[in-house]
Design an enzyme around this catalytic site. Structure first.
Site, mmCIF file in Angstrom:
data_model
loop_
_atom_site.group_PDB
_atom_site.id
_atom_site.type_symbol
_atom_site.label_atom_id
_atom_site.label_comp_id
_atom_site.label_asym_id
_atom_site.label_seq_id
_atom_site.Cartn_x
_atom_site.Cartn_y
_atom_site.Cartn_z
ATOM 1 C CB CYS A 65 -1.078 0.075 1.274
ATOM 2 S SG CYS A 65 -1.815 1.445 1.372
ATOM 3 C CB CYS A 68 -0.281 2.196 5.794
ATOM 4 S SG CYS A 68 -0.909 0.511 4.935
ATOM 5 C CB CYS A 114 -5.409 -0.331 2.254
ATOM 6 S SG CYS A 114 -4.145 -0.825 3.605
ATOM 7 C CB CYS A 117 -4.344 3.040 5.852
ATOM 8 S SG CYS A 117 -4.168 3.036 4.187
ATOM 9 C CB CYS A 137 -9.591 -3.987 -11.686
ATOM 10 S SG CYS A 137 -9.032 -2.806 -12.986
HETATM 11 ZN ZN ZN Z 1 -2.917 1.101 3.636
#
Ligand code: ZN
Length: 147
Positions: A65, A68, A114, A117, A137
């Site tokens: 990510c 984070c 995610c 976060c 996607c």
């Molecule tokens: Zn994240």
């Protein structure tokens, strides 16, 4: 392995518990993200197809990510979908991703975020390759590739 049934269950009944949570204010995110990363991950934006840096990259590594740094996907589950966005068949761990029903633009889709976060990543569709049948996607701008 997650299937479309699991995805629908998560989006309707609630998501798996993440290993940890990262929460920041809008200003704190702005400080660490580029304007484009902020627009996509924190404001549910979309990058134009075929524009993302990670779209045609198949190097070995882990996709984290961008907000984070939590691992989200692995290069072994990336595939070429021809859509213009990086595509995966599974998350790296079943609790890495959060699923929410998205009815924007008159369509019913499943948004993926995610789970650590809440960064907007993209959507998941039930038209991926076997055996999972899933196609995640994902915007390039939402991830960093750690080789
Ligand atoms: Zn994240």
């Amino acid at each position: 392995m997650l299937t479309w049934k699991d995805v629908i269950n998560f989006s309707v009944k609630g998501n798996p518990t993440p290993d940890k949570r990262v929460e920041k204010t809008e200003d704190e995110w702005k400080e660490i993200l580029t304007p484009e990363q902020f627009r996509i991950t924190r404001q549910k934006g979309t990058e134009p197809p075929h524009s993302g840096a990670l779209c045609s990259i198949y190097d070995e590594g882990q996709y984290n990510c961008v907000c984070c740094n939590t691992p989200l996907f692995d290069s072994t589950i990336k595939f070429s979908s021809g859509t213009g966005w990086p595509s995966f068949t599974q998350p790296i761990k079943s609790n890495a991703i959060k699923y929410e029903r998205d009815t924007a633009y008159g369509m019913v889709r499943v948004e993926v975020m995610c789970n650590t976060c809440d960064a907007h990543l993209g959507h998941v569709f039930p038209d991926g390759p076997e055996p999972s049948g899933l196609r995640y996607c994902i915007n390039s701008e939402s991830m960093v590739l750690e080789k």
